[in-house]
Structures are given as structure tokens and as C-alpha cells.
Design a protein around this motif. Structure first.
Motif, PDB file in Angstrom:
ATOM      1  N   PRO A   1       0.800  -1.229   0.000  1.00  0.00           N
ATOM      2  CA  PRO A   1       0.000   0.000   0.000  1.00  0.00           C
ATOM      3  C   PRO A   1       0.833   1.280   0.000  1.00  0.00           C
ATOM      4  O   PRO A   1       0.469   2.258  -0.654  1.00  0.00           O
ATOM      5  CB  PRO A   1      -0.825  -0.125   1.290  1.00  0.00           C
ATOM      6  CG  PRO A   1      -0.910  -1.584   1.564  1.00  0.00           C
ATOM      7  CD  PRO A   1       0.389  -2.156   1.073  1.00  0.00           C
ATOM      8  N   LEU A   2       1.956   1.304   0.729  1.00  0.00           N
ATOM      9  CA  LEU A   2       2.782   2.507   0.763  1.00  0.00           C
ATOM     10  C   LEU A   2       3.419   2.774  -0.597  1.00  0.00           C
ATOM     11  O   LEU A   2       3.534   3.929  -1.025  1.00  0.00           O
ATOM     12  CB  LEU A   2       3.868   2.373   1.834  1.00  0.00           C
ATOM     13  CG  LEU A   2       3.414   2.529   3.284  1.00  0.00           C
ATOM     14  CD1 LEU A   2       4.596   2.335   4.223  1.00  0.00           C
ATOM     15  CD2 LEU A   2       2.769   3.889   3.517  1.00  0.00           C
ATOM     16  N   ILE A   3       3.828   1.716  -1.275  1.00  0.00           N
ATOM     17  CA  ILE A   3       4.394   1.878  -2.608  1.00  0.00           C
ATOM     18  C   ILE A   3       3.339   2.413  -3.565  1.00  0.00           C
ATOM     19  O   ILE A   3       3.587   3.349  -4.340  1.00  0.00           O
ATOM     20  CB  ILE A   3       4.973   0.542  -3.111  1.00  0.00           C
ATOM     21  CG1 ILE A   3       6.226   0.170  -2.309  1.00  0.00           C
ATOM     22  CG2 ILE A   3       5.296   0.605  -4.607  1.00  0.00           C
ATOM     23  CD1 ILE A   3       6.824  -1.173  -2.660  1.00  0.00           C
ATOM     24  N   SER A   4       2.145   1.860  -3.510  1.00  0.00           N
ATOM     25  CA  SER A   4       1.059   2.314  -4.385  1.00  0.00           C
ATOM     26  C   SER A   4       0.689   3.768  -4.104  1.00  0.00           C
ATOM     27  O   SER A   4       0.436   4.548  -5.031  1.00  0.00           O
ATOM     28  CB  SER A   4      -0.171   1.420  -4.194  1.00  0.00           C
ATOM     29  OG  SER A   4       0.122   0.083  -4.549  1.00  0.00           O
ATOM     30  N   HIS A   5       0.668   4.137  -2.822  1.00  0.00           N
ATOM     31  CA  HIS A   5       0.333   5.517  -2.447  1.00  0.00           C
ATOM     32  C   HIS A   5       1.364   6.497  -2.994  1.00  0.00           C
ATOM     33  O   HIS A   5       1.013   7.511  -3.621  1.00  0.00           O
ATOM     34  CB  HIS A   5       0.256   5.630  -0.926  1.00  0.00           C
ATOM     35  CG  HIS A   5       0.311   7.039  -0.423  1.00  0.00           C
ATOM     36  ND1 HIS A   5      -0.722   7.935  -0.593  1.00  0.00           N
ATOM     37  CD2 HIS A   5       1.308   7.716   0.214  1.00  0.00           C
ATOM     38  CE1 HIS A   5      -0.381   9.104  -0.066  1.00  0.00           C
ATOM     39  NE2 HIS A   5       0.843   8.995   0.429  1.00  0.00           N
TER      40      HIS A   5
END
Length: 213
Positions: free
Chosen positions: A9-13
Motif C-alpha cells: 500500500p505505501l508503494i502504491s500511495h
């Protein structure tokens, strides 16, 4: 070639904010730095280590340390420089080499204009940094360059990749008996008529450092 699309999720954000055309250069640089640190964690799962004993305040403990020769990090100039600090945060003892490559906008072929690398890379594990895997020409040429110097394990880290770029690398590396892994934050739809990644995030070099005419 093994392909790993980092699913976190952090990478996608962070990738979503990078895509936003309203994101300014200072914010873009900071997010690239943070994103590459996350990608480095994924890319170094198989970094070479050897066992070592250390003395804790209580007793001896068995651990590991990076093997010699140390990993070599190779940013492709100029946009790859924006990924270097994020990589070094997790691999501070790695050595760094530089490879200058530019895409001929008419032929779409990669041209090498500068290099600062050891002449002999025999037995070296190399990490290649290039934000955008578009046509695949530059990254394929860089990997072949390292293989010819003796590198025997190559991990490429990109922010975005395309099916066309992956196919180009696999085609250009046929017959190369060296393991190659691609770690990327996103696999996009493809390329437009100008060979830009769609939806992409624009020209990574220009967004990192401004337009250089």
C-alpha cells in the motif's frame, strides 16, 4: 528474467502522488527517494551474505554480513541518480558505478556516452537503477554492458515498467546465462506513439531535475 511487481500500500500511495502532474520537483524527488528505499527492501531479498559471529553485551551471537566483493549499484544517468540515495540508505557499504545512456529519439535505440565502472565485474552482484522501463533499450544495453564485464547476478530496479520493455529485455538477453531480476513499483499499460509510458508519470529526469535543453 524474473519480474517482481512490488505490491504494498505505501508503494502504491507514493506512486500515485508521483503520477500527479501537480506534484512539484522537490516533492517528486523526496517521494522517489522514499519509494526506492521500499523497492530496495524487496530487491535485496537475495543479497549475498555470509555467516559471522559477534559479541553482544550478553553472549556470542551468530549473524550475517554482506560478502565480498560488495554489491555494485549502477544508476543510469541522469534520472537514475535520483534513485541512488534511497538505495544507499539500505546498502550504505555498496560500491557505486555510473553508466550514462541516452535514447536516440529517432531510432529509439540506447547510446552509451559515459561510464565509470570497474573493468572486471567477475562474481559481482549488480543493482541497476533506472526509473522508467519504457522501450527497454537502455536497460537491456546496460545489462549487457555489465554481463560483458563479468557480472553474474543483475537486479534492475525501476519505478514503472511496460510489457513492451520487458519483452525487449527478454529478447535482447536471449543466450545470456546470467540471472536477471526486475523489481518495479508498477506495470503500466504500454507505450504511446512517442514511446512514452501510458499512463506513466511523464519524463522522470525532467520532473526530478527540471528541463535540461
Amino acid at each position: 528474467m524474473q519480474v517482481h511487481v512490488a505490491d504494498h500500500p505505501l508503494i502504491s500511495h507514493k506512486l500515485t502522488v508521483l503520477r500527479d502532474e501537480s506534484t512539484d520537483s522537490p516533492t517528486f524527488r523526496r517521494l522517489v527517494d522514499e519509494l526506492v528505499t521500499l523497492l530496495t527492501y524487496e530487491a535485496t531479498r537475495d543479497v549475498r551474505v555470509e555467516p559471522v559471529d559477534v559479541q553482544t553485551p550478553v553472549a556470542m551471537a551468530r549473524g550475517v554480513r554482506l560478502t565480498e566483493p560488495r554489491p555494485l549499484v549502477v544508476p543510469i544517468l541522469r534520472a537514475g541518480l535520483g534513485m541512488l540515495e534511497g538505495m544507499q540508505r539500505l546498502l550504505p557499504t555498496a560500491e557505486v558505478g555510473f553508466l550514462g545512456m541516452v535514447r536516440n529519439e529517432e531510432t529509439l535505440e540506447a547510446v552509451t556516452y559515459a561510464e565509470r565502472l570497474p573493468d572486471d565485474l567477475t562474481g559481482r552482484q549488480c543493482y541497476v537503477l533506472d526509473p522508467m522501463l519504457a522501450t527497454g533499450g537502455s536497460l537491456a544495453a546496460a545489462i549487457n554492458f555489465l554481463v560483458k564485464r563479468g557480472a553474474n547476478d543483475i537486479i534492475a530496479i525501476t519505478i514503472l515498467a511496460t510489457p513492451e520493455g520487458i519483452s525487449r529485455i527478454e529478447s535482447d538477453l536471449q543466450g545470456v546465462d546470467v540471472p536477471v531480476t526486475l523489481v518495479t513499483a508498477g506495470l503500466d499499460d504500454g507505450l504511446d506513439e512517442r514511446a512514452y509510458i501510458v499512463p506513466g508519470l511523464g519524463d522522470a529526469g525532467d520532473r526530478l531535475y527540471g528541463v535540461a535543453d
